[in-house]
Design a protein around this motif. Sequence first.
Motif, short mmCIF file in Angstrom:
data_model
loop_
_atom_site.label_atom_id
_atom_site.label_comp_id
_atom_site.label_asym_id
_atom_site.label_seq_id
_atom_site.Cartn_x
_atom_site.Cartn_y
_atom_site.Cartn_z
N TYR A 138 55.85 42.80 -2.43
CA TYR A 138 56.50 41.49 -2.42
C TYR A 138 55.70 40.44 -3.19
CZ TYR A 138 59.88 43.24 0.95
OH TYR A 138 60.88 43.95 1.56
N LEU A 139 54.40 40.64 -3.32
CA LEU A 139 53.61 39.75 -4.16
C LEU A 139 54.05 39.87 -5.63
CD1 LEU A 139 49.90 39.86 -2.92
CD2 LEU A 139 51.49 37.94 -2.89
N PHE A 140 54.28 41.10 -6.07
CA PHE A 140 54.77 41.29 -7.43
C PHE A 140 56.16 40.66 -7.61
CE2 PHE A 140 51.61 44.77 -7.65
CZ PHE A 140 51.03 44.45 -8.87
N ILE A 141 57.02 40.83 -6.62
CA ILE A 141 58.34 40.21 -6.71
C ILE A 141 58.22 38.69 -6.74
CG2 ILE A 141 60.54 39.92 -5.51
CD1 ILE A 141 60.33 42.74 -4.52
N GLY A 142 57.29 38.14 -5.94
CA GLY A 142 57.07 36.71 -5.97
C GLY A 142 56.58 36.22 -7.32
N GLY A 143 55.82 37.06 -8.02
CA GLY A 143 55.38 36.70 -9.36
C GLY A 143 56.52 36.56 -10.35
N MET A 144 57.62 37.28 -10.12
CA MET A 144 58.79 37.15 -10.99
C MET A 144 59.47 35.80 -10.84
SD MET A 144 60.45 40.94 -10.41
CE MET A 144 61.97 40.43 -11.22
N SER A 145 59.41 35.24 -9.65
CA SER A 145 60.10 33.97 -9.39
C SER A 145 59.22 32.75 -9.64
CB SER A 145 60.60 33.93 -7.94
OG SER A 145 59.52 34.05 -7.03
N PHE A 146 57.95 32.95 -10.00
CA PHE A 146 57.05 31.82 -10.21
C PHE A 146 57.23 31.29 -11.63
CE2 PHE A 146 52.99 29.79 -11.16
CZ PHE A 146 52.83 29.00 -10.03
N PRO A 147 57.59 30.02 -11.80
CA PRO A 147 57.79 29.47 -13.16
C PRO A 147 56.48 29.45 -13.94
CG PRO A 147 58.75 28.05 -11.47
CD PRO A 147 57.90 29.04 -10.76
#
Length: 307
Positions: A138-147
């Motif tokens: 989920y950290l990697f997925i969160g990196g996708m949503s970080f501008p």
Amino acid sequence: MKTTETPAPVPAESGAAVRKTELPPGGPTGAKKEGTTLNVFSHGVLVIWAIMVGMPLVWAVMTSFKDDASIFGSPWSLPDRLHFDNWSRAWSQAHMSDYFLNTVLVVGGSLVGTLVLGSMAAYVLARFDFPGNRFIYYLFIGGMSFPIMLALVPLFYVVDNMGLLNTIHGLILVYIAYSLPFTVFFLTGFFRTLPSSVAEAAFVDGASHTRTFFQVMLPMAKPGLISVGIFNFLGQWNQYMLPTVLNTDPDKHVLTQGLVQLAVSQGYKGDWSGLFAGLVMAMLPVLAAYIVFQRQVVQGLTAGALK
């Protein structure tokens, strides 16, 4: 002696049989007409979309072979002759050759690093259960949503403190970090669709985890690697914001920076033909990559759904 005659079976009424096989009026014909109408509509939308996407590309290629007078005098007409000097002028005088080489070095190095590191991380997250597995995923997925715009200022200072500002290898590391979240997310789902029996057979034969990954599982994941590689190639080749902030040395500019520099440096000269030639130079590798690997991209995108 009295014999009993078995009554003959009464045939079914013809009306009942007809009623069973009766179809609603206009059933197959109506469905066929409806399917034809939907087919025509969908094909029409696809044709319009293809024209909207393809016409600017064709116009840019056609304009790159015109002179400046023809570009403004008759923008929609074919060139009177092919002005190849536009391409040579953009390649040599506008330093597009240097920008092209820098882009190949940056994108090539970052693409290899992204695929190697991303595939290894995705394989571990997809095949092994350990504490914190889902948290890391989920950290990697969160990196996708970080501008990325929010990270430009701290990223600049981090790269500067590491001594990697205005360097090719520094830009490669930033590109790898920028592309890893999507790569891990894509390949994790792909590795989960691969059969576990093949890896178990390799373990039974005495193969280590490293050998099983590189010689067994990684070749099986080739469609997914090609698909995510194409997407990363497109994003990294067209990247402009990161090199603008982290790569201010004119000798190390990439193609996107070179095109902007070419447009700005024209001033009152107005070398529009050279600008369009440089634009097509930057566009052709992307088109060629997609045309060559379009079948693998479709296979990689649909492999998980078919499983």
